[in-house]
Design a protein around this motif. Structure first.
Motif, PDB file in Angstrom:
ATOM      1  N   TYR A 154       0.833  -1.199   0.000  1.00  0.00           N
ATOM      2  CA  TYR A 154       0.000   0.000   0.000  1.00  0.00           C
ATOM      3  C   TYR A 154       0.864   1.244   0.000  1.00  0.00           C
ATOM      4  CZ  TYR A 154      -3.387  -3.511   1.340  1.00  0.00           C
ATOM      5  OH  TYR A 154      -4.168  -4.637   1.353  1.00  0.00           O
ATOM      6  N   THR A 170      -2.965   8.296   4.029  1.00  0.00           N
ATOM      7  CA  THR A 170      -4.068   7.391   4.355  1.00  0.00           C
ATOM      8  C   THR A 170      -3.732   5.907   4.210  1.00  0.00           C
ATOM      9  OG1 THR A 170      -4.934   7.628   2.122  1.00  0.00           O
ATOM     10  CG2 THR A 170      -5.862   9.082   3.820  1.00  0.00           C
ATOM     11  N   ASN A 171      -2.665   5.553   3.506  1.00  0.00           N
ATOM     12  CA  ASN A 171      -2.362   4.135   3.315  1.00  0.00           C
ATOM     13  C   ASN A 171      -1.309   3.585   4.264  1.00  0.00           C
ATOM     14  OD1 ASN A 171      -4.186   3.321   1.410  1.00  0.00           O
ATOM     15  ND2 ASN A 171      -2.832   3.664  -0.324  1.00  0.00           N
ATOM     16  N   ASP A 209       2.018   4.845   0.208  1.00  0.00           N
ATOM     17  CA  ASP A 209       1.343   5.914   0.930  1.00  0.00           C
ATOM     18  C   ASP A 209       0.900   7.022  -0.020  1.00  0.00           C
ATOM     19  OD1 ASP A 209       0.224   6.909   3.194  1.00  0.00           O
ATOM     20  OD2 ASP A 209       2.026   7.877   3.921  1.00  0.00           O
ATOM     21  N   THR A 210      -0.157   7.691   0.370  1.00  0.00           N
ATOM     22  CA  THR A 210      -0.691   8.818  -0.393  1.00  0.00           C
ATOM     23  C   THR A 210      -0.182  10.123   0.208  1.00  0.00           C
ATOM     24  OG1 THR A 210      -2.632   8.961   1.022  1.00  0.00           O
ATOM     25  CG2 THR A 210      -2.793   7.507  -0.899  1.00  0.00           C
ATOM     26  N   ASP A 211      -0.401  11.224  -0.480  1.00  0.00           N
ATOM     27  CA  ASP A 211       0.004  12.529   0.048  1.00  0.00           C
ATOM     28  C   ASP A 211      -0.660  12.823   1.390  1.00  0.00           C
ATOM     29  OD1 ASP A 211       1.630  12.963  -2.120  1.00  0.00           O
ATOM     30  OD2 ASP A 211       0.144  14.165  -3.207  1.00  0.00           O
ATOM     31  N   SER A 212      -1.873  12.314   1.572  1.00  0.00           N
ATOM     32  CA  SER A 212      -2.595  12.562   2.823  1.00  0.00           C
ATOM     33  C   SER A 212      -2.214  11.560   3.918  1.00  0.00           C
ATOM     34  CB  SER A 212      -4.106  12.502   2.585  1.00  0.00           C
ATOM     35  OG  SER A 212      -4.483  11.191   2.173  1.00  0.00           O
TER      36      SER A 212
END
Length: 182
Positions: free
Chosen positions: A24, A31-32, A26-29
C-alpha cells in the motif's frame, strides 16, 4: 522477512509473519500507511496472539483473501486466542477479518477521553463488532493510564492484569462527537 516466514525465538516461542508491508504505497494525505503495518502471529504454549498493527479494512480484506483458502470460520492462519485490535479501535475494520480471528479476547490500546491526532478513537462500532463476535474486550481506555498485561504460563494458562473501570468509546450523533462508557 516475507509473509509466511516463521522466526523461532527459542523456548517454544515463534513469530509468524502474515504481512510485511509494501503493498500500500502511501498517499500525500498519509491514508495508506496504516495498511502497510507489519502483521504477526505470536505463538507460545499452544496459545496464539494476533498482532495486526494499525491495519484497516483494505489490509484486513487482503489478509482474509491471502490466508483463508477455506471458509472464514476455518482460517487457521488468522485464528488466535488473543487479538490486538488494530488502529486503536478505529471504525475502519473488515468484518470478515475480525470474524476470521475467532479470538476469545480482544485487547484495545487507546487513550482515555482524548482524540488522537484529530481522530476519535476507540469507536463504539468497533467495540460492538468485537462483542458481537463473542470477544471479551480489555482496553486501556478504561482510565488511559493502566496497561493491559498478559502472561502466558508454560502450560498455556493466561493471566490478565487490566484496568477494571468502565471502558471509554467515541460515537458521533447528530454530527457531534461524544464519549460513552461501557
Amino acid at each position: 522477512k516475507s509473509p509466511g516466514d516463521v522466526l523461532d525465538l527459542g523456548n517454544g516461542l515463534t513469530l509468524t509473519f502474515l504481512a510485511t508491508g509494501g503493498l500500500y504505497p502511501d498517499t500525500d494525505s498519509g491514508t495508506n500507511i496504516n495498511n502497510d503495518s507489519l502483521v504477526m502471529m505470536l505463538e507460545y504454549a499452544g496459545r496464539k496472539i494476533l498482532l495486526p498493527g494499525d491495519i484497516q479494512d483494505e489490509a484486513g480484506e487482503h489478509l482474509v483473501d491471502t490466508w483463508c483458502t477455506d471458509m472464514i470460520e476455518n482460517c487457521t492462519a488468522l485464528q488466535a486466542d488473543v487479538f490486538k485490535v488494530p488502529h486503536h479501535g478505529s471504525s475502519h475494520f473488515d468484518d470478515d477479518f475480525l470474524s476470521a480471528t475467532q479470538a476469545s479476547w480482544a485487547v484495545l490500546s487507546a487513550a482515555y477521553r482524548k482524540s488522537m491526532g484529530g481522530h476519535y478513537l476507540p469507536r463504539v462500532d468497533a467495540y460492538k463488532a468485537l462483542v458481537a463476535l463473542g470477544m471479551e474486550v480489555l482496553s486501556t481506555s478504561a482510565d488511559g493510564i493502566e496497561d493491559v498485561k498478559l502472561a502466558i504460563g508454560p502450560d498455556g494458562t493466561l493471566a490478565w492484569d487490566a484496568p477494571s473501570g468502565a471502558q471509554f468509546y467515541w460515537t458521533k450523533e447528530g454530527g457531534v462527537w461524544r464519549g460513552v462508557e461501557w
